[in-house]
Design a protein around this motif. Structure first.
Motif, PDB file in Angstrom:
ATOM      1  N   GLU A 149      39.728  45.621  48.804  1.00  0.00           N
ATOM      2  CA  GLU A 149      40.190  44.427  49.512  1.00  0.00           C
ATOM      3  C   GLU A 149      39.018  43.499  49.801  1.00  0.00           C
ATOM      4  OE1 GLU A 149      38.601  46.738  52.855  1.00  0.00           O
ATOM      5  OE2 GLU A 149      38.691  46.595  50.689  1.00  0.00           O
ATOM      6  N   ALA A 150      39.269  42.210  49.786  1.00  0.00           N
ATOM      7  CA  ALA A 150      38.221  41.248  50.150  1.00  0.00           C
ATOM      8  C   ALA A 150      38.354  40.971  51.631  1.00  0.00           C
ATOM      9  CB  ALA A 150      38.409  39.963  49.358  1.00  0.00           C
ATOM     10  N   ARG A 151      37.387  41.405  52.401  1.00  0.00           N
ATOM     11  CA  ARG A 151      37.511  41.257  53.843  1.00  0.00           C
ATOM     12  C   ARG A 151      36.605  40.143  54.319  1.00  0.00           C
ATOM     13  NH1 ARG A 151      33.830  46.384  55.716  1.00  0.00           N
ATOM     14  NH2 ARG A 151      32.342  46.189  54.051  1.00  0.00           N
TER      15      ARG A 151
ATOM     16  N   ARG B 107      34.452  35.282  50.071  1.00  0.00           N
ATOM     17  CA  ARG B 107      35.720  35.982  49.857  1.00  0.00           C
ATOM     18  C   ARG B 107      36.149  35.849  48.398  1.00  0.00           C
ATOM     19  NH1 ARG B 107      40.025  37.043  53.320  1.00  0.00           N
ATOM     20  NH2 ARG B 107      38.781  36.037  54.947  1.00  0.00           N
ATOM     21  N   LYS B 108      36.042  34.634  47.889  1.00  0.00           N
ATOM     22  CA  LYS B 108      36.395  34.401  46.487  1.00  0.00           C
ATOM     23  C   LYS B 108      35.594  35.315  45.562  1.00  0.00           C
ATOM     24  CE  LYS B 108      36.014  30.760  42.928  1.00  0.00           C
ATOM     25  NZ  LYS B 108      35.498  29.410  42.667  1.00  0.00           N
ATOM     26  N   LYS B 110      34.187  38.135  46.298  1.00  0.00           N
ATOM     27  CA  LYS B 110      34.552  39.539  46.471  1.00  0.00           C
ATOM     28  C   LYS B 110      35.834  39.877  45.746  1.00  0.00           C
ATOM     29  CE  LYS B 110      32.187  41.250  50.545  1.00  0.00           C
ATOM     30  NZ  LYS B 110      32.219  41.316  52.012  1.00  0.00           N
ATOM     31  N   LEU B 111      36.730  38.906  45.711  1.00  0.00           N
ATOM     32  CA  LEU B 111      37.991  39.139  45.010  1.00  0.00           C
ATOM     33  C   LEU B 111      37.742  39.409  43.534  1.00  0.00           C
ATOM     34  CD1 LEU B 111      40.593  36.694  46.534  1.00  0.00           C
ATOM     35  CD2 LEU B 111      40.946  39.098  45.960  1.00  0.00           C
ATOM     36  N   GLY B 114      35.907  42.683  42.953  1.00  0.00           N
ATOM     37  CA  GLY B 114      36.753  43.860  43.110  1.00  0.00           C
ATOM     38  C   GLY B 114      37.553  44.132  41.858  1.00  0.00           C
ATOM     39  N   ARG B 115      38.089  43.064  41.287  1.00  0.00           N
ATOM     40  CA  ARG B 115      38.865  43.243  40.063  1.00  0.00           C
ATOM     41  C   ARG B 115      37.989  43.818  38.955  1.00  0.00           C
ATOM     42  NH1 ARG B 115      40.514  37.845  39.031  1.00  0.00           N
ATOM     43  NH2 ARG B 115      40.719  37.302  41.232  1.00  0.00           N
TER      44      ARG B 115
END
Lengths: 151, 151
Positions: A149-151, B107-108, B110-111, B114-115
């Motif tokens: 998750e992006a926290r 946040r962008k 990190k999204l 994560g992928r």
DNA sequence: ATATGTATATCGTGACACGATATTGCTCAT
DNA sequence: ATGAGCAATATCGTGTCACGATATACATAT
């Protein structure tokens, strides 16, 4: 300040991947420096390695080199050009198929390559445990990799 | 025609090193493509990974990123510039030491990261056996690595 | 307060990988 | 066999990026 000593946290996978890539990069850096000190561009080293390390029974062509280095054909052509110009590689037309170019490492190229092989083997021996360690961690945590998750 | 099926020969080390680098290159190629498809330059992906994967207690500076990526400081600056410009990274001046820049993944960022982490873990799981296999071969043959004659 | 060092930033340069295109040679259906 | 299509290599122009050299801002020690 009051943070946990070393939060394993949900981004453990990121940490492990980062560590893996760091070790990898260190090896690649070592390899690049070793090549340069031996008088070769890093990519030339890789080219010579793939040409000299190919199975004997197969014809080493430009296309083969390109695939082995993960390059497009034209990039491989240019890399071969430079290497031939410096006397590291030999390019002869294939007798059976005149479209093809057959590549061979010259004596000079083999000499340099041999020297590099030794130091690389040593370095890899030192690196191996850290790399395989990181790989094990990754495969262990790969299953729960969906909680990103992006926290 | 009349050659041995697959001469292990004296350049067994070269063959193993070539195979190792080939597998490595395939992984790097996979990683580059995955990053591009996710909208990141491969080096940006690596930057984000090292920033996000750093220990929490430490200040992630430009110098840290440079060392982790195996780059010179100025190259890291430029890479950070581009990443900040695209909203993937955040650069704030350190309060304690105003020379330093503190990096943080947005946040962008990190999204996307994560992928990418998920697919990389999968790929590494498939790759791991071949890589570690080659590594074992190398460490096994490292000792007799001095018989590298140029013929 | 000056000198030395450290962290980041700027600028010009060069290497190199690539896409697009060209050239040469093979191959196969008819 | 022969022309159409395919395969292997080569050429050219372009863009990205890492680098060396240098500059600036800040810190630290004496």
């Amino acid at each position: 300040m009051g943070n946990q000593p070393a939060t394993p946290g949900p981004d453990l996978l990121l940490k492990t991947l980062a560590e893996f890539r760091y070790e990898l990069r260190r090896f690649l850096l070592f390899s690049e420096c070793a090549a340069l000190e031996a008088g070769l561009q890093p990519q030339q080293h890789q080219l010579l390695l793939q040409v000299a390390g190919a199975p004997e029974n197969m014809a080493v062509t430009i296309a083969y080199a390109a695939e082995r280095l993960g390059l497009k054909h034209n990039s491989a052509v240019e890399l071969v050009d430079r290497s031939v110009r410096e006397g590291l590689l030999e390019r002869t037309a294939d007798v059976n198929d005149k479209r093809r170019a057959i590549l061979r490492v010259t004596r000079k190229g083999k000499l340099v390559l041999g020297r590099l092989a030794g130091s690389h083997a040593e370095e890899l021996n030192e690196l191996a445990p850290r790399l395989t360690g990181a790989l094990k961690h990754i495969s262990f945590n790969a299953h729960r990799s969906n909680n990103v998750e992006a926290r």
